[in-house]
Design a protein around this motif. Sequence first.
Motif, short mmCIF file in Angstrom:
data_model
loop_
_atom_site.label_atom_id
_atom_site.label_comp_id
_atom_site.label_asym_id
_atom_site.label_seq_id
_atom_site.Cartn_x
_atom_site.Cartn_y
_atom_site.Cartn_z
N VAL A 6 0.85 -1.18 0.00
CA VAL A 6 0.00 0.00 0.00
C VAL A 6 0.89 1.24 0.00
N ASP A 7 0.34 2.32 -0.52
CA ASP A 7 1.06 3.59 -0.53
C ASP A 7 0.68 4.40 0.70
N VAL A 8 1.69 4.88 1.41
CA VAL A 8 1.49 5.69 2.61
C VAL A 8 2.02 7.09 2.33
N PRO A 9 1.22 8.14 2.54
CA PRO A 9 1.69 9.50 2.26
C PRO A 9 2.78 9.94 3.25
N GLU A 10 3.81 10.59 2.71
CA GLU A 10 4.88 11.12 3.57
C GLU A 10 4.39 12.31 4.40
N PHE A 11 3.51 13.12 3.77
CA PHE A 11 2.93 14.29 4.44
C PHE A 11 1.44 14.30 4.10
N PRO A 12 0.61 13.71 4.95
CA PRO A 12 -0.81 13.53 4.62
C PRO A 12 -1.54 14.80 4.20
N ASN A 13 -1.15 15.93 4.73
CA ASN A 13 -1.82 17.19 4.37
C ASN A 13 -1.30 17.79 3.07
N GLU A 14 -0.21 17.19 2.55
CA GLU A 14 0.36 17.68 1.28
C GLU A 14 0.64 16.47 0.38
N PRO A 15 -0.40 15.92 -0.25
CA PRO A 15 -0.24 14.69 -1.02
C PRO A 15 0.82 14.77 -2.12
N ASN A 16 1.08 15.95 -2.62
CA ASN A 16 2.05 16.09 -3.71
C ASN A 16 3.49 15.87 -3.27
N ARG A 17 3.73 15.78 -1.96
CA ARG A 17 5.10 15.61 -1.48
C ARG A 17 5.55 14.16 -1.45
N GLY A 18 4.71 13.24 -1.93
CA GLY A 18 5.19 11.89 -2.14
C GLY A 18 4.65 10.87 -1.17
N THR A 19 4.91 9.60 -1.51
CA THR A 19 4.47 8.47 -0.69
C THR A 19 5.62 7.47 -0.57
N HIS A 20 5.45 6.52 0.34
CA HIS A 20 6.33 5.35 0.37
C HIS A 20 5.46 4.11 0.48
N LYS A 21 6.02 2.96 0.15
CA LYS A 21 5.25 1.73 0.16
C LYS A 21 5.48 0.97 1.47
N THR A 22 4.42 0.38 1.96
CA THR A 22 4.52 -0.49 3.12
C THR A 22 3.70 -1.75 2.85
N VAL A 23 3.90 -2.78 3.65
CA VAL A 23 3.23 -4.06 3.45
C VAL A 23 2.09 -4.21 4.45
N PHE A 24 0.93 -4.66 3.94
CA PHE A 24 -0.20 -5.02 4.79
C PHE A 24 -0.38 -6.53 4.68
N ALA A 25 -0.24 -7.27 5.80
CA ALA A 25 -0.27 -8.73 5.76
C ALA A 25 -1.14 -9.26 6.89
N ARG A 26 -1.31 -10.59 6.89
CA ARG A 26 -2.17 -11.23 7.89
C ARG A 26 -1.67 -10.98 9.32
N THR A 27 -0.35 -10.96 9.47
CA THR A 27 0.23 -10.68 10.80
C THR A 27 0.70 -9.24 10.83
N LEU A 28 0.22 -8.51 11.82
CA LEU A 28 0.66 -7.13 11.98
C LEU A 28 0.80 -6.84 13.47
N TYR A 29 1.26 -5.64 13.77
CA TYR A 29 1.51 -5.28 15.18
C TYR A 29 0.92 -3.90 15.44
N VAL A 30 0.30 -3.78 16.60
CA VAL A 30 -0.25 -2.49 17.04
C VAL A 30 0.33 -2.18 18.42
N GLU A 31 0.12 -0.96 18.89
CA GLU A 31 0.59 -0.59 20.22
C GLU A 31 -0.22 -1.32 21.29
N GLU A 32 0.48 -1.84 22.30
CA GLU A 32 -0.22 -2.46 23.43
C GLU A 32 -1.27 -1.52 24.02
N SER A 33 -0.93 -0.24 24.08
CA SER A 33 -1.83 0.73 24.71
C SER A 33 -3.07 1.01 23.86
N ASP A 34 -3.08 0.54 22.60
CA ASP A 34 -4.26 0.74 21.75
C ASP A 34 -5.30 -0.36 21.93
N TYR A 35 -5.04 -1.31 22.85
CA TYR A 35 -6.00 -2.37 23.12
C TYR A 35 -6.26 -2.49 24.61
#
Length: 550
Positions: free
Chosen positions: A365-394
Amino acid sequence: MKRTLTFHKPGENYKTEGYVITPNTMDLMKKHVAETGAKVMTRFPPEPNGILHIGHAKAINIDFGYAQATGGLCYLRYDDTNPEKEEDEFVRAIKDMVNWLGYTPFKVTHASDNFDRLYELAVELIHRGHAYVCHQVAEDMRGFNPPPSPWKDRPINESLQLFEDMKNGLIDEGKATLRMKVTLEEGKLDPVAYRIKFTPHHNTGDNWCIYPTYDFTHCLCDSIENISHSLCTKEFQARRSSYYWLCNALDVYCPVQWEYGRLNLDYTVVSKRKIAKLMEVDCVRGWDDPRLFTLTGLRRRGFPAKAINNFVLKLGVTGARIVVDPQMLEACVRDELNVTAPRVMAVLNPLKVTLVDLPFDSQEVDVPEFPNEPNRGTHKTVFARTLYVEESDYREVADKDFRRLTNQQPVGLMHIGYVISVQQAVKDSNGKVIELLAYALPLAETTKPKAFIHWVSQPLTCEVRLYERLFKHKNPEDPREVPGGWQTDINKNSLSILPRAYIERCVSAATIYDKFQFSRVGYFSVDPESTADKLVFNRTVTLREDSAKS
């Protein structure tokens, strides 16, 4: 830079308050203007016996900034007249910090470059009857009411011979000094101009065994280098009259000294001696420890040079002493990093999530480098069955104000358009949740969740260092606030190290001092201790002032 001090124009030294006019002043002024082209000439004159701190950033910006703003020139001059404490390590570090803040000196000089000329001027001062060799010991000259020197009226020829003997190493250390016949504004009588030290000098080696003092050297080096504006902090105001007196006593060009208020920050110490003590007892790792407000420490923590300069500019140039809460500096850092630091996702305390019903193994998936300025580019990251979230978010059980993931409450994943809900919480033998089994649905097929959280999948492992204030009280050096002394006020929990944080793989090519905003977490910088096998990040600042304490 806003100013409340109105400086004189080059060549108009004589119009400033307290400036002394002699029969030769105007001729010397004409020569000065001819040699400088009527430019503003300033200098930044640190002593190379320690690392620069945030207060020096103000001095650097005033000295270099004023010259730059007026089309003038600024020297970097090392005030290296004390061979016992000065080292080449600090000489290099000071120049590095000046350059890092964005300034290039007109010339790099040393007070010691002028030792031959200063010795000649000292001899001339004796000839003119304004200096004498004294044999009082240091203890007898301390304070503001010392006994008068019995050698003050010794014959000129005798002082000349003794001063030459001092220079030739014929008198022991502590047995003689050269003193000037002047009273400082604070009342101190006959300050020392030269003392004997059988110590090699970092710049001149063993050439000298007598060394000039600040009171003798500073104004004369300013004169030699044709400085138009000798800018210094307020504590040197008590030296202004002797500054003018010495130049005029020797009939040399006299610059103008201007004083401005020092910059001090709460919750810190900047004394070289105290920082050295912190290192000695292993409270900090070195001069560049990110908990210190040394410039090397701030750079290592990730403070951009531009943010420090903007902070100083906001304070302006006034005669008042300024004491500032570090949050004001941190706000300038946030303003700068908000528009310069690309966003990435990092999980500092990972909790594993397995998506049991995801219809694919992984996708980019493409992730924006600066979400409020889409023209400044993106980078790619992987979305898979196994992922990790912050302990404090659960939380298994949460009150109504908790907006993130619970066993009954789904949450959205940033940048991917999926909502996850808990199927089962897997626990270890101690009852701690170590994994979540979860369902995933496209956002379009479910109700919009209360919140979206960051996550990582197929991540890099990194080390993250979190910093808090090194001292607990605003004024650790004030005995009214800290009766037990500043060392008792040290916050022993000022550093937390997270050795196994997870971060997107897009940062794998990051280099030292590269800066990122970790989404929802804060701003971080790559530490110099990073290796090819493991990146180390320092938390620079949190995202908001109200979250300054983790």
